[in-house]
Design a protein around this motif. Structure first.
Motif, PDB file in Angstrom:
ATOM      1  N   PRO A   1       0.821  -1.213   0.000  1.00  0.00           N
ATOM      2  CA  PRO A   1       0.000   0.000   0.000  1.00  0.00           C
ATOM      3  C   PRO A   1       0.860   1.271   0.000  1.00  0.00           C
ATOM      4  N   SER A   2       0.277   2.351  -0.476  1.00  0.00           N
ATOM      5  CA  SER A   2       1.028   3.597  -0.601  1.00  0.00           C
ATOM      6  C   SER A   2       1.468   4.137   0.758  1.00  0.00           C
ATOM      7  N   VAL A   3       0.663   3.929   1.795  1.00  0.00           N
ATOM      8  CA  VAL A   3       1.044   4.408   3.127  1.00  0.00           C
ATOM      9  C   VAL A   3       2.289   3.675   3.609  1.00  0.00           C
ATOM     10  N   ALA A   4       2.347   2.376   3.380  1.00  0.00           N
ATOM     11  CA  ALA A   4       3.521   1.605   3.790  1.00  0.00           C
ATOM     12  C   ALA A   4       4.759   2.053   3.025  1.00  0.00           C
ATOM     13  N   LYS A   5       4.611   2.360   1.740  1.00  0.00           N
ATOM     14  CA  LYS A   5       5.746   2.847   0.956  1.00  0.00           C
ATOM     15  C   LYS A   5       6.231   4.194   1.468  1.00  0.00           C
ATOM     16  N   GLN A   6       5.295   5.059   1.844  1.00  0.00           N
ATOM     17  CA  GLN A   6       5.670   6.378   2.359  1.00  0.00           C
ATOM     18  C   GLN A   6       6.363   6.254   3.709  1.00  0.00           C
ATOM     19  N   VAL A   7       5.841   5.398   4.566  1.00  0.00           N
ATOM     20  CA  VAL A   7       6.461   5.190   5.883  1.00  0.00           C
ATOM     21  C   VAL A   7       7.854   4.590   5.704  1.00  0.00           C
ATOM     22  N   TRP A   8       8.009   3.637   4.803  1.00  0.00           N
ATOM     23  CA  TRP A   8       9.321   3.040   4.551  1.00  0.00           C
ATOM     24  C   TRP A   8      10.296   4.090   4.018  1.00  0.00           C
ATOM     25  N   SER A   9       9.839   4.914   3.096  1.00  0.00           N
ATOM     26  CA  SER A   9      10.683   5.971   2.552  1.00  0.00           C
ATOM     27  C   SER A   9      11.100   6.959   3.639  1.00  0.00           C
ATOM     28  N   ASP A  10      10.170   7.345   4.492  1.00  0.00           N
ATOM     29  CA  ASP A  10      10.491   8.240   5.609  1.00  0.00           C
ATOM     30  C   ASP A  10      11.477   7.577   6.563  1.00  0.00           C
ATOM     31  N   PHE A  11      11.289   6.297   6.815  1.00  0.00           N
ATOM     32  CA  PHE A  11      12.180   5.563   7.715  1.00  0.00           C
ATOM     33  C   PHE A  11      13.605   5.531   7.163  1.00  0.00           C
ATOM     34  N   ILE A  12      13.736   5.249   5.883  1.00  0.00           N
ATOM     35  CA  ILE A  12      15.062   5.214   5.252  1.00  0.00           C
ATOM     36  C   ILE A  12      15.712   6.590   5.315  1.00  0.00           C
ATOM     37  N   SER A  13      14.933   7.636   5.116  1.00  0.00           N
ATOM     38  CA  SER A  13      15.477   8.993   5.189  1.00  0.00           C
ATOM     39  C   SER A  13      15.966   9.319   6.595  1.00  0.00           C
TER      40      SER A  13
ATOM     41  N   VAL B   1      16.933   7.165   8.889  1.00  0.00           N
ATOM     42  CA  VAL B   1      18.132   6.355   9.157  1.00  0.00           C
ATOM     43  C   VAL B   1      19.350   6.960   8.461  1.00  0.00           C
ATOM     44  N   ALA B   2      19.184   7.503   7.272  1.00  0.00           N
ATOM     45  CA  ALA B   2      20.303   8.144   6.575  1.00  0.00           C
ATOM     46  C   ALA B   2      20.789   9.379   7.329  1.00  0.00           C
ATOM     47  N   VAL B   3      19.868  10.175   7.828  1.00  0.00           N
ATOM     48  CA  VAL B   3      20.247  11.349   8.624  1.00  0.00           C
ATOM     49  C   VAL B   3      20.924  10.908   9.915  1.00  0.00           C
ATOM     50  N   TRP B   4      20.394   9.867  10.547  1.00  0.00           N
ATOM     51  CA  TRP B   4      21.002   9.338  11.774  1.00  0.00           C
ATOM     52  C   TRP B   4      22.431   8.856  11.493  1.00  0.00           C
ATOM     53  N   ALA B   5      22.624   8.157  10.392  1.00  0.00           N
ATOM     54  CA  ALA B   5      23.953   7.644  10.050  1.00  0.00           C
ATOM     55  C   ALA B   5      24.934   8.784   9.812  1.00  0.00           C
ATOM     56  N   ALA B   6      24.494   9.840   9.161  1.00  0.00           N
ATOM     57  CA  ALA B   6      25.363  10.997   8.946  1.00  0.00           C
ATOM     58  C   ALA B   6      25.720  11.651  10.277  1.00  0.00           C
ATOM     59  N   ALA B   7      24.744  11.750  11.173  1.00  0.00           N
ATOM     60  CA  ALA B   7      25.015  12.336  12.491  1.00  0.00           C
ATOM     61  C   ALA B   7      25.996  11.479  13.283  1.00  0.00           C
ATOM     62  N   VAL B   8      25.859  10.169  13.225  1.00  0.00           N
ATOM     63  CA  VAL B   8      26.795   9.274  13.913  1.00  0.00           C
ATOM     64  C   VAL B   8      28.184   9.392  13.303  1.00  0.00           C
ATOM     65  N   PHE B   9      28.265   9.508  12.000  1.00  0.00           N
ATOM     66  CA  PHE B   9      29.557   9.661  11.332  1.00  0.00           C
ATOM     67  C   PHE B   9      30.254  10.937  11.796  1.00  0.00           C
ATOM     68  N   LEU B  10      29.523  12.031  11.862  1.00  0.00           N
ATOM     69  CA  LEU B  10      30.101  13.283  12.355  1.00  0.00           C
ATOM     70  C   LEU B  10      30.474  13.186  13.831  1.00  0.00           C
TER      71      LEU B  10
ATOM     72  N   VAL C   1      14.521   3.524  15.282  1.00  0.00           N
ATOM     73  CA  VAL C   1      13.708   2.408  14.780  1.00  0.00           C
ATOM     74  C   VAL C   1      12.287   2.470  15.333  1.00  0.00           C
ATOM     75  N   VAL C   2      12.149   2.873  16.572  1.00  0.00           N
ATOM     76  CA  VAL C   2      10.817   2.930  17.186  1.00  0.00           C
ATOM     77  C   VAL C   2      10.077   4.209  16.806  1.00  0.00           C
ATOM     78  N   LEU C   3      10.751   5.344  16.854  1.00  0.00           N
ATOM     79  CA  LEU C   3      10.066   6.619  16.704  1.00  0.00           C
ATOM     80  C   LEU C   3       9.863   7.065  15.258  1.00  0.00           C
ATOM     81  N   ALA C   4      10.701   6.643  14.343  1.00  0.00           N
ATOM     82  CA  ALA C   4      10.565   7.087  12.951  1.00  0.00           C
ATOM     83  C   ALA C   4       9.244   6.649  12.313  1.00  0.00           C
TER      84      ALA C   4
END
Length: 69
Positions: A2-14, A16-25, A52-55
Motif C-alpha cells: 500500500p502507498s502508506v507503507a511505501k511512504q512510511v518506509w521511505s520516511d524511515f530510510i530517510s 536512518v540516513a540522517v542518523w547515520a550521517a550524524a553518527v559519522f560526524l 527504529v521505534v520513533l521514525a
C-alpha cells in the motif's frame, strides 16, 4: 504494498540516513561535544533503537494528523 507503507518506509530510510550521517560526524567530534569514547557504543545503539521505534510512529502521525493529504 500500500502507498502508506511505501511512504512510511521511505520516511524511515530517510531518517536512518540522517542518523547515520550524524553518527559519522559524532565519531570525529565526540570529544568536542563532551561524550567520552567509552559511551559511544551506548549512544550509537541507543539512538538507533530510538530511531527504529520513533521514525515510523512519527511518519504515521505526520501523514495522518499534521499534514493530511
Amino acid at each position: 504494498m500500500p502507498s502508506v507503507a511505501k511512504q512510511v518506509w521511505s520516511d524511515f530510510i530517510s531518517v536512518v540516513a540522517v542518523w547515520a550521517a550524524a553518527v559519522f560526524l559524532l565519531m570525529f567530534h565526540h570529544e568536542k561535544v563532551g561524550i567520552h569514547s567509552e559511551w559511544m557504543p551506548q549512544v550509537v545503539f541507543g539512538s538507533f533503537a530510538a530511531v527504529v521505534v520513533l521514525a515510523p510512529i512519527g511518519s504515521l502521525l505526520w501523514r495522518r494528523f499534521i499534514r493530511p493529504a
